[in-house]
Motif scaffolding. Structure first.
Motif, PDB file in Angstrom:
ATOM      1  N   GLN A 111       0.813  -1.218   0.000  1.00  0.00           N
ATOM      2  CA  GLN A 111       0.000   0.000   0.000  1.00  0.00           C
ATOM      3  C   GLN A 111       0.845   1.266   0.000  1.00  0.00           C
ATOM      4  OE1 GLN A 111      -3.323   0.228  -0.649  1.00  0.00           O
ATOM      5  NE2 GLN A 111      -2.849  -1.885  -1.136  1.00  0.00           N
ATOM      6  N   GLU A 112       2.179   1.076   0.051  1.00  0.00           N
ATOM      7  CA  GLU A 112       3.053   2.226   0.063  1.00  0.00           C
ATOM      8  C   GLU A 112       3.377   2.626  -1.370  1.00  0.00           C
ATOM      9  OE1 GLU A 112       6.758   3.134   3.091  1.00  0.00           O
ATOM     10  OE2 GLU A 112       6.506   1.160   2.230  1.00  0.00           O
ATOM     11  N   GLU A 113       3.398   3.902  -1.659  1.00  0.00           N
ATOM     12  CA  GLU A 113       3.793   4.312  -2.995  1.00  0.00           C
ATOM     13  C   GLU A 113       5.199   4.904  -2.937  1.00  0.00           C
ATOM     14  OE1 GLU A 113       0.606   7.062  -3.697  1.00  0.00           O
ATOM     15  OE2 GLU A 113       1.932   8.805  -3.442  1.00  0.00           O
ATOM     16  N   ILE A 114       5.886   4.889  -4.096  1.00  0.00           N
ATOM     17  CA  ILE A 114       7.261   5.378  -4.183  1.00  0.00           C
ATOM     18  C   ILE A 114       7.248   6.677  -4.970  1.00  0.00           C
ATOM     19  CG2 ILE A 114       9.644   4.751  -4.740  1.00  0.00           C
ATOM     20  CD1 ILE A 114       8.228   2.752  -2.876  1.00  0.00           C
ATOM     21  N   ARG A 115       7.926   7.663  -4.454  1.00  0.00           N
ATOM     22  CA  ARG A 115       7.933   8.986  -5.087  1.00  0.00           C
ATOM     23  C   ARG A 115       9.357   9.362  -5.497  1.00  0.00           C
ATOM     24  NH1 ARG A 115       3.729  12.060  -0.858  1.00  0.00           N
ATOM     25  NH2 ARG A 115       2.039  10.553  -1.170  1.00  0.00           N
ATOM     26  N   TYR A 116       9.438  10.031  -6.614  1.00  0.00           N
ATOM     27  CA  TYR A 116      10.768  10.373  -7.148  1.00  0.00           C
ATOM     28  C   TYR A 116      10.612  11.646  -7.980  1.00  0.00           C
ATOM     29  CZ  TYR A 116      15.476   9.102  -9.038  1.00  0.00           C
ATOM     30  OH  TYR A 116      16.811   9.052  -9.359  1.00  0.00           O
ATOM     31  N   ALA A 117      11.396  12.681  -7.623  1.00  0.00           N
ATOM     32  CA  ALA A 117      11.447  13.872  -8.476  1.00  0.00           C
ATOM     33  C   ALA A 117      12.507  13.592  -9.533  1.00  0.00           C
ATOM     34  CB  ALA A 117      11.796  15.116  -7.663  1.00  0.00           C
ATOM     35  N   GLN A 118      12.078  13.320 -10.736  1.00  0.00           N
ATOM     36  CA  GLN A 118      12.983  12.809 -11.782  1.00  0.00           C
ATOM     37  C   GLN A 118      12.643  13.342 -13.165  1.00  0.00           C
ATOM     38  OE1 GLN A 118      12.475   8.747 -13.128  1.00  0.00           O
ATOM     39  NE2 GLN A 118      10.464   9.423 -13.804  1.00  0.00           N
ATOM     40  N   THR A 119      11.950  14.482 -13.213  1.00  0.00           N
ATOM     41  CA  THR A 119      11.686  15.051 -14.536  1.00  0.00           C
ATOM     42  C   THR A 119      13.016  15.368 -15.197  1.00  0.00           C
ATOM     43  OG1 THR A 119      11.484  17.212 -13.497  1.00  0.00           O
ATOM     44  CG2 THR A 119       9.439  16.097 -14.096  1.00  0.00           C
ATOM     45  N   GLN A 120      13.162  14.963 -16.425  1.00  0.00           N
ATOM     46  CA  GLN A 120      14.438  15.173 -17.125  1.00  0.00           C
ATOM     47  C   GLN A 120      14.237  16.237 -18.200  1.00  0.00           C
ATOM     48  OE1 GLN A 120      15.251  10.882 -17.948  1.00  0.00           O
ATOM     49  NE2 GLN A 120      13.882  10.892 -16.172  1.00  0.00           N
ATOM     50  N   ASN A 121      13.676  17.347 -17.753  1.00  0.00           N
ATOM     51  CA  ASN A 121      13.294  18.412 -18.690  1.00  0.00           C
ATOM     52  C   ASN A 121      13.995  19.722 -18.346  1.00  0.00           C
ATOM     53  OD1 ASN A 121      12.074  18.969 -16.319  1.00  0.00           O
ATOM     54  ND2 ASN A 121       9.982  19.151 -17.132  1.00  0.00           N
ATOM     55  N   ASP A 122      15.281  19.597 -17.942  1.00  0.00           N
ATOM     56  CA  ASP A 122      16.030  20.810 -17.593  1.00  0.00           C
ATOM     57  C   ASP A 122      15.433  21.447 -16.340  1.00  0.00           C
ATOM     58  OD1 ASP A 122      18.151  22.538 -18.085  1.00  0.00           O
ATOM     59  OD2 ASP A 122      16.988  23.844 -19.398  1.00  0.00           O
ATOM     60  N   ASN A 123      14.986  20.598 -15.419  1.00  0.00           N
ATOM     61  CA  ASN A 123      14.220  21.115 -14.276  1.00  0.00           C
ATOM     62  C   ASN A 123      15.035  22.031 -13.358  1.00  0.00           C
ATOM     63  OD1 ASN A 123      15.775  19.234 -12.957  1.00  0.00           O
ATOM     64  ND2 ASN A 123      14.068  17.939 -12.284  1.00  0.00           N
ATOM     65  N   LEU A 124      16.362  21.855 -13.312  1.00  0.00           N
ATOM     66  CA  LEU A 124      17.153  22.693 -12.404  1.00  0.00           C
ATOM     67  C   LEU A 124      17.222  24.140 -12.901  1.00  0.00           C
ATOM     68  CD1 LEU A 124      18.670  22.806  -9.774  1.00  0.00           C
ATOM     69  CD2 LEU A 124      20.706  21.933 -10.921  1.00  0.00           C
ATOM     70  N   ARG A 125      16.993  24.351 -14.178  1.00  0.00           N
ATOM     71  CA  ARG A 125      16.962  25.726 -14.687  1.00  0.00           C
ATOM     72  C   ARG A 125      15.537  26.267 -14.772  1.00  0.00           C
ATOM     73  NH1 ARG A 125      21.614  25.541 -19.418  1.00  0.00           N
ATOM     74  NH2 ARG A 125      20.223  23.965 -20.302  1.00  0.00           N
ATOM     75  N   HIS A 126      14.568  25.449 -14.345  1.00  0.00           N
ATOM     76  CA  HIS A 126      13.179  25.898 -14.417  1.00  0.00           C
ATOM     77  C   HIS A 126      12.466  25.666 -13.083  1.00  0.00           C
ATOM     78  CE1 HIS A 126      14.384  25.552 -18.650  1.00  0.00           C
ATOM     79  NE2 HIS A 126      13.584  26.595 -18.797  1.00  0.00           N
ATOM     80  N   GLU A 127      11.988  24.432 -12.893  1.00  0.00           N
ATOM     81  CA  GLU A 127      11.198  24.133 -11.702  1.00  0.00           C
ATOM     82  C   GLU A 127      11.981  24.430 -10.408  1.00  0.00           C
ATOM     83  OE1 GLU A 127      10.110  20.047 -11.948  1.00  0.00           O
ATOM     84  OE2 GLU A 127       8.359  20.267 -10.648  1.00  0.00           O
ATOM     85  N   TYR A 128      13.275  24.120 -10.428  1.00  0.00           N
ATOM     86  CA  TYR A 128      14.100  24.290  -9.223  1.00  0.00           C
ATOM     87  C   TYR A 128      15.054  25.478  -9.364  1.00  0.00           C
ATOM     88  CZ  TYR A 128      12.372  19.680  -7.888  1.00  0.00           C
ATOM     89  OH  TYR A 128      11.567  18.628  -7.541  1.00  0.00           O
ATOM     90  N   ARG A 129      14.639  26.470 -10.131  1.00  0.00           N
ATOM     91  CA  ARG A 129      15.523  27.583 -10.445  1.00  0.00           C
ATOM     92  C   ARG A 129      16.203  28.235  -9.237  1.00  0.00           C
ATOM     93  NH1 ARG A 129      16.668  29.921 -14.880  1.00  0.00           N
ATOM     94  NH2 ARG A 129      17.704  31.954 -14.770  1.00  0.00           N
ATOM     95  N   PRO A 130      15.532  28.365  -8.084  1.00  0.00           N
ATOM     96  CA  PRO A 130      16.211  28.988  -6.938  1.00  0.00           C
ATOM     97  C   PRO A 130      17.491  28.259  -6.525  1.00  0.00           C
ATOM     98  CG  PRO A 130      13.847  28.846  -6.517  1.00  0.00           C
ATOM     99  CD  PRO A 130      14.114  28.077  -7.783  1.00  0.00           C
ATOM    100  N   LEU A 131      17.623  26.987  -6.916  1.00  0.00           N
ATOM    101  CA  LEU A 131      18.814  26.213  -6.539  1.00  0.00           C
ATOM    102  C   LEU A 131      19.892  26.227  -7.620  1.00  0.00           C
ATOM    103  CD1 LEU A 131      17.011  23.029  -5.112  1.00  0.00           C
ATOM    104  CD2 LEU A 131      17.933  24.974  -3.819  1.00  0.00           C
ATOM    105  N   PHE A 132      19.558  26.780  -8.771  1.00  0.00           N
ATOM    106  CA  PHE A 132      20.461  26.620  -9.925  1.00  0.00           C
ATOM    107  C   PHE A 132      21.825  27.269  -9.685  1.00  0.00           C
ATOM    108  CE2 PHE A 132      21.744  28.226 -14.273  1.00  0.00           C
ATOM    109  CZ  PHE A 132      22.373  27.051 -14.630  1.00  0.00           C
TER     110      PHE A 132
END
Lengths: 363, 363
Positions: free
Chosen positions: B151-172
């Motif tokens: 019943q446990e689900e597995i989660r992974y932030a793994q979008t391979q769409n240049d996410n560090l320059r977009h979704e996670y921009r504050p960390l870039f």
């Protein structure tokens, strides 16, 4: 695997390659940096640098009298053939009348350097009156009975045994001891530096070497026809019986002409060799030959060619006004690590099997 | 071509490659120069630089609280699966009871970043009490009915769409905008810079990308299993029906577990994908799988891996003491010119045909 008809992987390979790569050679106006060179090595892609060696002492000074001053009557190794066909597939007619292709190695003998040069020049100049002028690309020698019966022999100094650092050592300081961008990029010294002296009668048949090759024109012109390693299925590799020319001891021998006879080395291992000639595309063709898009480049004095490892090359030549063609090449050991060498062997295996199946031969 | 038995070209290819190349990765103590890097690119050969990113701001500072400070409850894309099997061959049992492998894509949804991290950590720490400790390589998730029914689900932030320059921009700005040796050697900027955040429950199935990849570990460990492109025949590529997980709307759905159901995308084009897992070598093997000599390397925080284009890689992970695994990778467009890309396609075509013949399937 039984059915290569629907979408033939070999055809797909050559077509994919052709779509992604130009058959026009890249021309650079100055030598590349080691890094720029390494990008070409990584892409296994030729380039030519026009005039890169224009200032070399060899390019500036080598002419017939100058070379004779250095080497005089020193003996040099000369490859002698009836039609300029050293190390080439050559028709051989057996006593029973059947004709097969054999791998014809030249007769080799030492000749005084000055006399060798004089012979080249006299032959070239006598030929200048023929319809094929000195300055145009030499056609492939027609290995017909007519040329084979000619009484003229063709001579070529073409030992590829590091001869510029040995046999022609007095001339070695006239060229750089290595090509800096290649030495730095490949992190090695040249394995061999070879001097080539001939006239327009010699042609080097389509073949490949396991070396990175920097080829430099000194006098006259070289005309290269190049095919990448993916084109193996186009070149029609076959096992050829080895043979060699030798000077006739008697008279009236039916083979070879020019006082030379072709002796087949019966019982020796066959030599795998390309039999298709891109300049005679209708002869000895495979189903794939027409897919090849040969890259053609002519080197003028001072030009430098990067000929990547494992590329097929056929080389013909034209002469300087003096009547000679002179070139120097640097062979650097290729890198056998990585995928390119095993992949090229794989293409060769699959292509040879496929061509045998298409010819109805068993494996 | 009919007979690959006597000397199988595919077997010869893999054996030749293995003889000429080490299956132990080269370890460098400092970053290569652009020229040194280009030599690895030319050889299509991986290396690891231990500690190359030890001084990056990301490596020095990123921990759970610090990251929450930057991103808080911002929504981030999360891949959700029942067994850590995003983009992986997965058994699917049809209503008629037959089981086939499908290509399972994750359920994707936005989650608040802080809550996503808290979930990863809580799951990881609850798991630390199990027999498989946090610091050892994660085994391949067993895609059995047992795990599927968890019943446990597995989660992974793994979008391979240049996410560090977009979704996670504050960390870039916490990482370099490019890897200098790669930028200079390849003469291009990165096509994508991706951030990966997960825990030890996620595994990336064996696959390959058409990119030159610089992979940098920030927190926790990544465990790579690598195979060169010549090993295509080993990985058992098959056309798999695409499928995706979705959250169940009702109760009692028989597939997927964890509140997720697996929906096969009937009528969609099949996804060609490797089904052999080097960590379960007896399952889904081809005749050639046993010839593969996988290269294995574990990245610790600050380590940098060069993963050459077209190399198969399977990636599992272990967590930092905090309970997360974080990595950043730089994708540079590969060079499609030269022989490597068409040759790899050729190996794939011949290998897939051969494997079909060996399985008695028509082409």
């Amino acid at each position: 695997m039984d059915d290569f008809e629907s979408q033939d992987p070999i055809e797909e390979l050559i077509t994919n390659y052709n779509e992604l790569n130009s058959s026009v050679i890249e021309e650079l106006s100055e030598e590349p940096s080691p890094l720029e060179f390494m990008r070409f090595v990584a892409r296994n892609t030729p380039f030519v640098v026009r005039g890169a060696a224009a200032d070399w002492r060899a390019t500036r000074t080598w002419n017939v009298d100058y070379l004779k001053d250095f080497l005089g009557d020193e003996p040099v190794n000369v490859a002698v053939t009836p039609a300029g066909n050293a190390d080439a597939p050559t028709p051989f007619t057996s006593p029973d009348g059947s004709t097969t292709l054999v791998f014809a190695k030249p007769h080799e003998e030492d000749q005084p350097f000055s006399a060798f040069l004089d012979y080249l020049i006299a032959q070239e100049h006598s030929r200048a009156h023929s319809p094929s002028p000195c300055s145009s690309p030499s056609p492939t020698p027609a290995l017909t009975s007519k040329s084979a019966e000619s009484q003229e022999e063709i001579r070529y100094a073409q030992t590829q045994n590091d001869n510029l650092r040995h046999e022609y050592r007095p001339l070695f300081t006239h060229v750089p001891p290595s090509i800096p961008f290649a030495r730095i990029a490949l992190a090695r010294e040249p394995e061999a530096i070879n001097l080539w002296i001939g006239n327009s009668r010699s042609v080097t048949a389509l073949h490949k070497d396991n070396y990175e090759n920097i080829y430099v024109q000194i006098a006259g012109q070289k005309h290269f026809v190049l095919l990448p390693p993916v084109c193996h299925a186009c070149v029609g590799e076959r096992g050829l019986k080895p043979a060699h020319y030798q000077r006739k001891r008697g008279r009236g021998s039916p083979q070879g002409g020019a006082g030379l006879e072709l002796v087949v080395e019966e019982g020796e291992e066959e030599v795998p060799f390309a039999v298709w000639d891109p300049d005679r595309p209708g002869e000895n063709a495979t189903r794939y030959s027409a897919l090849a898009q040969p890259m053609r480049v002519t080197l003028n004095p001072g030009d430098m060619l990067y000929l990547p490892c494992m590329w097929y090359h056929k080389v013909s030549q034209s002469c300087s006004p003096e009547g000679v063609c002179i070139a120097v090449n640097y062979w650097y050991d290729m890198d056998f690590t990585g995928p390119l060498y095993p992949l090229s062997t794989f293409v060769r295996s699959v292509s040879n099997r496929r061509n045998m199946v298409l010819q109805g031969l068993s494996l």
